[in-house]
Design a protein around this motif. Structure first.
Motif, PDB file in Angstrom:
ATOM      1  N   VAL A 321       0.846  -1.202   0.000  1.00  0.00           N
ATOM      2  CA  VAL A 321       0.000   0.000   0.000  1.00  0.00           C
ATOM      3  C   VAL A 321       0.877   1.246   0.000  1.00  0.00           C
ATOM      4  CG1 VAL A 321      -1.652   1.348   1.352  1.00  0.00           C
ATOM      5  CG2 VAL A 321      -1.997  -1.117   1.067  1.00  0.00           C
ATOM      6  N   ALA A 322       1.928   1.234   0.814  1.00  0.00           N
ATOM      7  CA  ALA A 322       2.835   2.390   0.864  1.00  0.00           C
ATOM      8  C   ALA A 322       3.502   2.617  -0.490  1.00  0.00           C
ATOM      9  CB  ALA A 322       3.883   2.168   1.946  1.00  0.00           C
ATOM     10  N   ARG A 323       3.879   1.551  -1.162  1.00  0.00           N
ATOM     11  CA  ARG A 323       4.523   1.683  -2.472  1.00  0.00           C
ATOM     12  C   ARG A 323       3.566   2.196  -3.547  1.00  0.00           C
ATOM     13  NH1 ARG A 323       7.682  -2.017   0.119  1.00  0.00           N
ATOM     14  NH2 ARG A 323       9.790  -2.460  -0.700  1.00  0.00           N
ATOM     15  N   LEU A 324       2.290   1.975  -3.340  1.00  0.00           N
ATOM     16  CA  LEU A 324       1.306   2.322  -4.376  1.00  0.00           C
ATOM     17  C   LEU A 324       0.565   3.623  -4.086  1.00  0.00           C
ATOM     18  CD1 LEU A 324       0.016  -1.300  -4.969  1.00  0.00           C
ATOM     19  CD2 LEU A 324       1.074   0.152  -6.701  1.00  0.00           C
ATOM     20  N   GLN A 325       1.081   4.418  -3.161  1.00  0.00           N
ATOM     21  CA  GLN A 325       0.462   5.715  -2.881  1.00  0.00           C
ATOM     22  C   GLN A 325       0.420   6.539  -4.162  1.00  0.00           C
ATOM     23  OE1 GLN A 325      -0.986   7.016  -0.146  1.00  0.00           O
ATOM     24  NE2 GLN A 325      -0.706   5.096   0.965  1.00  0.00           N
ATOM     25  N   GLY A 326      -0.762   7.075  -4.473  1.00  0.00           N
ATOM     26  CA  GLY A 326      -0.905   7.917  -5.659  1.00  0.00           C
ATOM     27  C   GLY A 326      -1.120   7.159  -6.943  1.00  0.00           C
ATOM     28  N   ALA A 327      -1.156   5.813  -6.890  1.00  0.00           N
ATOM     29  CA  ALA A 327      -1.353   5.030  -8.103  1.00  0.00           C
ATOM     30  C   ALA A 327      -2.769   5.184  -8.627  1.00  0.00           C
ATOM     31  CB  ALA A 327      -1.054   3.560  -7.829  1.00  0.00           C
ATOM     32  N   THR A 328      -2.901   5.099  -9.925  1.00  0.00           N
ATOM     33  CA  THR A 328      -4.227   5.114 -10.545  1.00  0.00           C
ATOM     34  C   THR A 328      -4.670   3.667 -10.731  1.00  0.00           C
ATOM     35  OG1 THR A 328      -3.732   7.161 -11.718  1.00  0.00           O
ATOM     36  CG2 THR A 328      -5.592   5.850 -12.524  1.00  0.00           C
ATOM     37  N   GLY A 329      -5.649   3.252  -9.988  1.00  0.00           N
ATOM     38  CA  GLY A 329      -6.057   1.857 -10.020  1.00  0.00           C
ATOM     39  C   GLY A 329      -6.776   1.477 -11.294  1.00  0.00           C
ATOM     40  N   SER A 330      -6.819   0.191 -11.540  1.00  0.00           N
ATOM     41  CA  SER A 330      -7.568  -0.343 -12.675  1.00  0.00           C
ATOM     42  C   SER A 330      -9.065  -0.098 -12.483  1.00  0.00           C
ATOM     43  CB  SER A 330      -7.304  -1.849 -12.783  1.00  0.00           C
ATOM     44  OG  SER A 330      -8.247  -2.479 -13.612  1.00  0.00           O
ATOM     45  N   ASP A 331      -9.784  -0.012 -13.611  1.00  0.00           N
ATOM     46  CA  ASP A 331     -11.246   0.130 -13.530  1.00  0.00           C
ATOM     47  C   ASP A 331     -11.947  -1.196 -13.799  1.00  0.00           C
ATOM     48  OD1 ASP A 331     -10.774  -0.210 -16.202  1.00  0.00           O
ATOM     49  OD2 ASP A 331     -11.793   1.622 -16.856  1.00  0.00           O
ATOM     50  N   TRP A 332     -11.166  -2.305 -13.679  1.00  0.00           N
ATOM     51  CA  TRP A 332     -11.727  -3.628 -14.011  1.00  0.00           C
ATOM     52  C   TRP A 332     -12.935  -3.961 -13.155  1.00  0.00           C
ATOM     53  CZ3 TRP A 332      -9.601  -8.929 -12.186  1.00  0.00           C
ATOM     54  CH2 TRP A 332     -10.241  -9.974 -12.875  1.00  0.00           C
ATOM     55  N   ARG A 333     -12.812  -3.785 -11.858  1.00  0.00           N
ATOM     56  CA  ARG A 333     -13.896  -4.226 -10.982  1.00  0.00           C
ATOM     57  C   ARG A 333     -15.158  -3.408 -11.171  1.00  0.00           C
ATOM     58  NH1 ARG A 333     -11.855  -2.884  -4.818  1.00  0.00           N
ATOM     59  NH2 ARG A 333     -11.952  -0.628  -4.886  1.00  0.00           N
ATOM     60  N   GLU A 334     -15.026  -2.208 -11.719  1.00  0.00           N
ATOM     61  CA  GLU A 334     -16.217  -1.402 -11.979  1.00  0.00           C
ATOM     62  C   GLU A 334     -16.929  -1.843 -13.254  1.00  0.00           C
ATOM     63  OE1 GLU A 334     -17.132   0.613  -9.767  1.00  0.00           O
ATOM     64  OE2 GLU A 334     -15.323   1.036  -8.603  1.00  0.00           O
ATOM     65  N   SER A 335     -16.251  -2.637 -14.068  1.00  0.00           N
ATOM     66  CA  SER A 335     -16.796  -3.003 -15.375  1.00  0.00           C
ATOM     67  C   SER A 335     -17.452  -4.369 -15.401  1.00  0.00           C
ATOM     68  CB  SER A 335     -15.678  -2.963 -16.423  1.00  0.00           C
ATOM     69  OG  SER A 335     -14.724  -3.998 -16.179  1.00  0.00           O
ATOM     70  N   VAL A 336     -17.410  -5.110 -14.267  1.00  0.00           N
ATOM     71  CA  VAL A 336     -17.980  -6.452 -14.256  1.00  0.00           C
ATOM     72  C   VAL A 336     -19.136  -6.530 -13.260  1.00  0.00           C
ATOM     73  CG1 VAL A 336     -15.822  -7.526 -14.955  1.00  0.00           C
ATOM     74  CG2 VAL A 336     -16.322  -7.252 -12.532  1.00  0.00           C
ATOM     75  N   ASP A 337     -20.020  -7.477 -13.489  1.00  0.00           N
ATOM     76  CA  ASP A 337     -21.165  -7.706 -12.605  1.00  0.00           C
ATOM     77  C   ASP A 337     -20.787  -8.804 -11.610  1.00  0.00           C
ATOM     78  OD1 ASP A 337     -23.560  -8.235 -11.359  1.00  0.00           O
ATOM     79  OD2 ASP A 337     -24.733  -8.358 -13.198  1.00  0.00           O
ATOM     80  N   VAL A 338     -20.241  -8.377 -10.473  1.00  0.00           N
ATOM     81  CA  VAL A 338     -19.744  -9.330  -9.490  1.00  0.00           C
ATOM     82  C   VAL A 338     -20.874 -10.174  -8.908  1.00  0.00           C
ATOM     83  CG1 VAL A 338     -18.613  -9.564  -7.247  1.00  0.00           C
ATOM     84  CG2 VAL A 338     -17.728  -7.937  -8.926  1.00  0.00           C
ATOM     85  N   ALA A 339     -22.010  -9.539  -8.615  1.00  0.00           N
ATOM     86  CA  ALA A 339     -23.123 -10.261  -7.995  1.00  0.00           C
ATOM     87  C   ALA A 339     -23.598 -11.409  -8.874  1.00  0.00           C
ATOM     88  CB  ALA A 339     -24.268  -9.304  -7.706  1.00  0.00           C
ATOM     89  N   THR A 340     -23.679 -11.166 -10.173  1.00  0.00           N
ATOM     90  CA  THR A 340     -24.110 -12.220 -11.095  1.00  0.00           C
ATOM     91  C   THR A 340     -23.045 -13.297 -11.208  1.00  0.00           C
ATOM     92  OG1 THR A 340     -25.475 -10.679 -12.361  1.00  0.00           O
ATOM     93  CG2 THR A 340     -24.790 -12.713 -13.475  1.00  0.00           C
TER      94      THR A 340
END
Length: 548
Positions: A321-340
């Protein structure tokens, strides 16, 4: 003057508040001291195996070490299957046993040290001058190496006066294993860079991550990277945000969720052993996935791991987490229907043979069970149903006792240990008819201990279901795999519980009314589900496919 047994009891009680066991010649003085000279609680079980199982379940449910106790000889040998399970599952506990006299074995004595060693447990034998110190050493060993230990009291030493109990130091517990050295730091840099550039990052956590207290750090890491998450069967609920969690990996996982895991380009595994079941027999990840593992094991535990860091899961996650401060995360999880993706097959009202479909029964039970539930599972074919359909809030609320050693018959005494560890929760046993019968003596112990906070669900298919599926389908003789239809509801009534023979989904309505009653006055409830053996759990289909 305190006896040697009292030295053991008084020292043990400084660190352990729950003892489970069966009284006999070899532990009589120890139990007398526990009862009369300490604040530790003793809970009797009806079979010595149940003593170790209860102590095991107590730790899994609470993280607090407990003790089991039995007499020597036959009492000790009765503990061995449960002791082997605790060794395989890395559960710390202390088994206090009587042992042969210092003058040598009697006709009914056996080599208990060799037997314990044979299943992987270390034995410490107390003497007149060192009982307190040896007890502390035994506790320290259990906590340091996360294994059960045997603490033996020779028969001719047990009642000897030993003077005042000396002050004994507290057991030392190793500090969390920090990543250290150029290699570890460099590998963490590599993992951070892989996560930073990943299009489809995935985090997998196991029981080791939960024991390390890594949940908060792992949730922060998932947020920083935009990763989808999942857990092993023993780590469910470790991630704080369930919106992006795919549930359990392996044979208990939903097919849609496992397809998503196959599309991950970077996977980081925390505190999970990556056994054949979690890894779907090697098919969990696609060949192109970069797989990294962080664990306290000496080396990577699967051939598909491309980078390994030996470290505590929490400390490593915090470092990432410390190494990834300021990183722009992937938008993968926003693009899938996890519940389904994580939805399971709903099942039919009834199977073609007219008996209950275990999938629809499991779904209905999940709707009716109290939310505060702690689920304890025996071993057998049925383990898929609770693991798939009954979500729990955290890893210490779903315990599979017996599966590490591939044993059945440890369900009923698991209720005893979990109840003593979590008396405010509803303890739910899931067991088959084979395992339920094997440990039936401790049905009474479960009912006595849990009372109105206990529920047992018996998946009753009148067979050893796993054997029918694995070998009956190959054409082997089915008769040894079958069990005459047993009325578990009647068993329940015999020991003061309420039993319900469940033939239809409507029969489960009693669980709804039971849940609305006062736990102080309602009975322990046993649901005897008459399920079809023709519906095979997905994890078992996977095993059949691999072994066919």
């Amino acid at each position: 003057m305190p006896t040697v047994s009292a030295h053991v009891a008084l020292t043990l009680a400084q660190h352990i508040d729950a003892v489970f066991g069966v009284m006999g010649n070899g532990n009589a003085y120890f139990l007398d001291a526990i009862e009369q000279q300490t604040d530790a609680s003793f809970t009797a079980v009806r079979h010595e195996q149940g003593a170790v199982v209860a102590a095991d379940a107590h730790f899994r449910a609470s993280g607090r070490i407990a003790a089991a106790t039995s007499t020597y000889g036959a009492g000790f040998t009765n503990t061995l299957t449960a002791l082997a399970e605790s060794v395989q599952a890395h559960i710390p506990l202390v088994l206090v046993v009587g042992d042969e006299p210092t003058s040598g074995p009697r006709p009914w004595d056996v080599d208990q040290i060799a037997l314990a060693s044979g299943v992987g447990a270390r034995t410490y034998t107390v003497g007149r001058a060192d009982a307190a110190a040896t007890t502390v050493i035994a506790i320290e060993h259990a906590l340091t190496y996360r294994v059960p230990v045997v603490l033996a009291i020779p028969y001719d030493v047990a009642a000897l006066e030993a003077g005042e109990v000396p002050a004994a130091p507290a057991p030392r517990v190793p500090a969390p294993l920090a990543p250290k050295g150029e290699f570890a730091e460099g590998m963490l840099d590599r993992i951070a860079e892989a996560l930073r550039s990943a299009k489809r990052p995935f985090l997998l956590a196991g029981r080791g991550a939960w024991l390390a207290g890594a949940g908060e750090a792992l949730t922060a890491l998932a947020d920083a990277t935009g990763a989808l998450t999942a857990s092993s069967a023993l780590g469910r609920g470790v991630f704080g945000d369930q919106r992006y969690d795919l549930g359990v990996t392996g044979g208990f996982g939903a097919e849609g969720a496992m397809e998503l895991v196959r599309t991950a380009d970077v996977a980081v595994v925390f505190g999970a052993s990556l056994n054949q079941f979690t890894m779907r027999f090697g098919a969990l990840f696609a060949p192109g996935t970069q797989v990294f593992q962080i664990d306290v094991a000496p080396a990577a535990t699967h051939a598909h791991v491309g980078g390994f860091v030996r470290a505590d899961a929490r400390l490593a996650a915090e470092a990432l987490v410390a190494r990834l401060q300021g990183a722009t995360g992937s938008d993968w999880r926003e693009s899938v229907d996890v519940a389904t993706a994580r939805a399971y097959e709903p099942g039919d009202v009834a199977a073609p043979d007219g008996r209950l479909d275990p999938r629809s029964a499991a779904r209905r039970i999940a709707e009716l069970l109290p939310e505060d539930r702690v689920v304890v599972s025996d071993g057998g074919h049925f383990i898929g149903w609770a693991n798939m359909y009954w979500p729990v809030a955290s890893p210490d609320r779903m315990m599979m006792i017996g599966t590490a050693f591939q044993a059945i018959g440890q369900g009923w005494p698991s209720v005893v240990g979990a109840t003593r560890a979590r008396p405010e929760s509803t303890v739910v046993l899931t067991s088959g008819d084979g395992g339920g019968l094997m440990a039936i003596a401790d049905l009474e112990s479960a009912v006595r201990s849990a009372g109105g906070r206990g529920v047992a669900v018996i998946w009753n298919d009148a067979a050893y279901g796993a054997e029918v599926n694995l070998y009956g389908l190959k054409g082997l003789a089915r008769e040894p795999m079958l069990i005459p239809q047993v009325d578990f509801a009647a068993f329940a009534a015999a020991v003061g519980a309420e039993g319900v023979a469940v033939h239809t989904l409507a029969d489960l309505d009693r669980l709804a009314t039971w849940g609305a009653e006062d736990p102080a006055t309602r009975p322990f409830l046993v649901l005897d589900l008459r399920i079809s053996g023709d519906v095979i759990a997905p994890y078992q289909e996977e095993i059949i496919r691999v072994n066919s």
